[in-house]
Motif scaffolding. Structure first.
Motif, PDB file in Angstrom:
ATOM      1  N   VAL A  47       0.864  -1.179   0.000  1.00 51.42           N
ATOM      2  CA  VAL A  47       0.000   0.000   0.000  1.00 51.42           C
ATOM      3  C   VAL A  47       0.899   1.226   0.000  1.00 51.42           C
ATOM      4  O   VAL A  47       1.724   1.395   0.905  1.00 51.42           O
ATOM      5  N   VAL A  48       0.758   2.086  -1.008  1.00 51.71           N
ATOM      6  CA  VAL A  48       1.681   3.216  -1.125  1.00 51.71           C
ATOM      7  C   VAL A  48       0.961   4.470  -1.609  1.00 51.71           C
ATOM      8  O   VAL A  48       0.142   4.420  -2.517  1.00 51.71           O
ATOM      9  N   GLY A  49       1.254   5.592  -0.935  1.00 49.54           N
ATOM     10  CA  GLY A  49       0.727   6.874  -1.380  1.00 49.54           C
ATOM     11  C   GLY A  49      -0.724   7.117  -1.064  1.00 49.54           C
ATOM     12  O   GLY A  49      -1.344   8.015  -1.632  1.00 49.54           O
ATOM     13  N   THR A  50      -1.293   6.334  -0.147  1.00 49.18           N
ATOM     14  CA  THR A  50      -2.687   6.523   0.225  1.00 49.18           C
ATOM     15  C   THR A  50      -2.830   6.453   1.737  1.00 49.18           C
ATOM     16  O   THR A  50      -2.159   5.639   2.394  1.00 49.18           O
ATOM     17  N   SER A  51      -3.686   7.283   2.284  1.00 47.91           N
ATOM     18  CA  SER A  51      -3.884   7.340   3.734  1.00 47.91           C
ATOM     19  C   SER A  51      -4.753   6.207   4.256  1.00 47.91           C
ATOM     20  O   SER A  51      -4.872   6.008   5.461  1.00 47.91           O
ATOM     21  N   LEU A  52      -5.389   5.467   3.344  1.00 54.28           N
ATOM     22  CA  LEU A  52      -6.326   4.400   3.717  1.00 54.28           C
ATOM     23  C   LEU A  52      -7.463   4.929   4.596  1.00 54.28           C
ATOM     24  O   LEU A  52      -7.939   4.258   5.490  1.00 54.28           O
ATOM     25  N   GLN A  53      -7.886   6.142   4.312  1.00 59.62           N
ATOM     26  CA  GLN A  53      -8.957   6.753   5.095  1.00 59.62           C
ATOM     27  C   GLN A  53     -10.185   7.078   4.257  1.00 59.62           C
ATOM     28  O   GLN A  53     -11.183   7.565   4.783  1.00 59.62           O
ATOM     29  N   VAL A  54     -10.118   6.810   2.937  1.00 56.97           N
ATOM     30  CA  VAL A  54     -11.231   7.124   2.051  1.00 56.97           C
ATOM     31  C   VAL A  54     -11.872   5.825   1.571  1.00 56.97           C
ATOM     32  O   VAL A  54     -11.214   4.989   0.953  1.00 56.97           O
ATOM     33  N   TYR A  55     -13.128   5.660   1.905  1.00 57.11           N
ATOM     34  CA  TYR A  55     -13.853   4.450   1.487  1.00 57.11           C
ATOM     35  C   TYR A  55     -14.678   4.746   0.245  1.00 57.11           C
ATOM     36  O   TYR A  55     -15.049   5.894   0.004  1.00 57.11           O
ATOM     37  N   PRO A  56     -14.921   3.718  -0.590  1.00 58.82           N
ATOM     38  CA  PRO A  56     -14.736   2.291  -0.312  1.00 58.82           C
ATOM     39  C   PRO A  56     -13.337   1.751  -0.590  1.00 58.82           C
ATOM     40  O   PRO A  56     -13.037   0.622  -0.236  1.00 58.82           O
ATOM     41  N   ALA A  57     -12.458   2.527  -1.221  1.00 57.99           N
ATOM     42  CA  ALA A  57     -11.151   1.996  -1.605  1.00 57.99           C
ATOM     43  C   ALA A  57     -10.353   1.511  -0.409  1.00 57.99           C
ATOM     44  O   ALA A  57      -9.644   0.496  -0.485  1.00 57.99           O
ATOM     45  N   ALA A  58     -10.454   2.219   0.725  1.00 59.68           N
ATOM     46  CA  ALA A  58      -9.672   1.843   1.902  1.00 59.68           C
ATOM     47  C   ALA A  58     -10.026   0.452   2.412  1.00 59.68           C
ATOM     48  O   ALA A  58      -9.204  -0.223   3.042  1.00 59.68           O
ATOM     49  N   GLY A  59     -11.229  -0.004   2.140  1.00 58.54           N
ATOM     50  CA  GLY A  59     -11.655  -1.313   2.605  1.00 58.54           C
ATOM     51  C   GLY A  59     -11.058  -2.472   1.837  1.00 58.54           C
ATOM     52  O   GLY A  59     -11.233  -3.632   2.231  1.00 58.54           O
ATOM     53  N   LEU A  60     -10.337  -2.199   0.764  1.00 59.70           N
ATOM     54  CA  LEU A  60      -9.781  -3.281  -0.056  1.00 59.70           C
ATOM     55  C   LEU A  60      -8.762  -4.128   0.697  1.00 59.70           C
ATOM     56  O   LEU A  60      -8.622  -5.323   0.432  1.00 59.70           O
ATOM     57  N   VAL A  61      -8.039  -3.533   1.644  1.00 59.05           N
ATOM     58  CA  VAL A  61      -7.037  -4.309   2.382  1.00 59.05           C
ATOM     59  C   VAL A  61      -7.684  -5.460   3.143  1.00 59.05           C
ATOM     60  O   VAL A  61      -7.025  -6.471   3.415  1.00 59.05           O
ATOM     61  N   ASP A  62      -8.957  -5.331   3.473  1.00 59.20           N
ATOM     62  CA  ASP A  62      -9.640  -6.373   4.233  1.00 59.20           C
ATOM     63  C   ASP A  62      -9.851  -7.647   3.426  1.00 59.20           C
ATOM     64  O   ASP A  62     -10.180  -8.693   3.994  1.00 59.20           O
ATOM     65  N   PHE A  63      -9.672  -7.567   2.109  1.00 59.03           N
ATOM     66  CA  PHE A  63      -9.867  -8.746   1.267  1.00 59.03           C
ATOM     67  C   PHE A  63      -8.595  -9.594   1.161  1.00 59.03           C
ATOM     68  O   PHE A  63      -8.635 -10.687   0.606  1.00 59.03           O
ATOM     69  N   ALA A  64      -7.489  -9.095   1.683  1.00 65.05           N
ATOM     70  CA  ALA A  64      -6.246  -9.870   1.640  1.00 65.05           C
ATOM     71  C   ALA A  64      -6.341 -11.061   2.587  1.00 65.05           C
ATOM     72  O   ALA A  64      -6.919 -10.967   3.678  1.00 65.05           O
ATOM     73  N   ASP A  65      -5.774 -12.165   2.170  1.00 69.63           N
ATOM     74  CA  ASP A  65      -5.741 -13.357   3.020  1.00 69.63           C
ATOM     75  C   ASP A  65      -5.020 -13.032   4.334  1.00 69.63           C
ATOM     76  O   ASP A  65      -4.041 -12.273   4.339  1.00 69.63           O
ATOM     77  N   PRO A  66      -5.479 -13.584   5.465  1.00 72.12           N
ATOM     78  CA  PRO A  66      -4.866 -13.266   6.764  1.00 72.12           C
ATOM     79  C   PRO A  66      -3.375 -13.559   6.846  1.00 72.12           C
ATOM     80  O   PRO A  66      -2.672 -12.971   7.673  1.00 72.12           O
ATOM     81  N   ASP A  67      -2.877 -14.479   6.016  1.00 68.13           N
ATOM     82  CA  ASP A  67      -1.459 -14.831   6.057  1.00 68.13           C
ATOM     83  C   ASP A  67      -0.596 -13.999   5.114  1.00 68.13           C
ATOM     84  O   ASP A  67       0.628 -14.173   5.083  1.00 68.13           O
ATOM     85  N   VAL A  68      -1.221 -13.124   4.342  1.00 69.84           N
ATOM     86  CA  VAL A  68      -0.478 -12.333   3.361  1.00 69.84           C
ATOM     87  C   VAL A  68       0.223 -11.154   4.047  1.00 69.84           C
ATOM     88  O   VAL A  68      -0.425 -10.377   4.758  1.00 69.84           O
ATOM     89  N   PRO A  69       1.534 -10.995   3.836  1.00 67.26           N
ATOM     90  CA  PRO A  69       2.232  -9.843   4.414  1.00 67.26           C
ATOM     91  C   PRO A  69       1.797  -8.540   3.750  1.00 67.26           C
ATOM     92  O   PRO A  69       1.615  -8.480   2.531  1.00 67.26           O
TER      93      PRO A  69
END
Length: 229
Positions: A169-191
């Motif tokens: 994740v680069v160059g984004t504050s992860l504070q604007v939805y719905p885009a910020a919610g995309l990280v939640d789709f990563a598998d729990p074991d993914v770094p």
């Protein structure tokens, strides 16, 4: 099969190429309120102003170049499968050489019908003027997702993130939805690695690199490519 690297990129990547961003200018783009230039209501109220604003953005885009962050991500394709999911509407990832880019918020170098969203036309860096119409006779508009509109590529982007072996994740504050919610789709074991010089939203299990995109991405990519050999 090569590991799949998924990158979520935001305005902070393009800012280092000289493109102005909304959030870093006090809630304004070049002294324009978002409500004057980036909503469907604004386009209905004053289409000439909205078209002029995006024509200026397109002119500016034609004059800037990809920076070290864009180029490093493109280089990553030599060793990995890479998909970039970007909130940016510019074409700097593509110009740097990235071959798989999902644009969440549309593309500045395209126009579309104001009547039918699927009628999309490549325009490069040319302006859209009042009276420029699609094949149905409707005024052309920028092919960008305005505030208050649906994000049609969101589902596809979620599928991409779900398939990641590494998430950057680069160059984004992860504070604007719905885009910020995309990280939640990563598998729990993914770094997950977050590169941002400021205070990005907290992400569980993420490694945070507090550097600008050009420096942080270049270092991260070099380290990852070294491990992949």
């Amino acid at each position: 099969m090569k590991d799949h690297i998924v990158v979520l990129s935001g305005a902070g990547v393009s800012a280092e190429s000289g493109l102005s961003t909304f959030r870093d200018s006090g809630g304004l783009w070049e002294n324009y309120s978002v409500f004057d230039v980036a909503t469907p209501e604004a386009f209905r109220r004053d289409p000439a102003l909205v078209l002029r604003f995006y024509n200026d953005r397109r002119c500016q885009l034609a004059e800037v170049e990809p920076n070290a962050a864009h180029r490093a991500l493109a280089e990553l394709e030599k060793d990995f499968r890479v998909t970039i999911v970007t909130q940016n509407v510019d074409d700097l990832h593509e110009r740097a050489g990235s071959s798989k880019v999902v644009h969440l918020h549309g593309e500045l170098t395209q126009a579309r019908s104001s009547r039918l969203d699927d009628l999309i036309y490549p325009i490069g860096y040319k302006p859209i003027e009042l009276g420029d119409t699609c094949e149905l006779g409707s005024q052309l508009r920028p092919h960008v997702v305005w505030f208050g509109e649906q994000v049609p590529m969101l589902e596809a982007a979620a599928g991409v993130v779900a398939s990641a072996d590494h998430l950057l994740v680069v160059g984004t504050s992860l504070q604007v939805y719905p885009a910020a919610g995309l990280v939640d789709f990563a598998d729990p074991d993914v770094p997950i690695t977050v590169i941002d010089p400021g205070e990005p939203a907290r992400v569980n299990r993420a490694t945070v690199i507090r550097k600008k995109a050009s420096e942080g991405v270049s270092e991260w990519v070099a380290r990852l490519r070294g491990q992949g050999r």
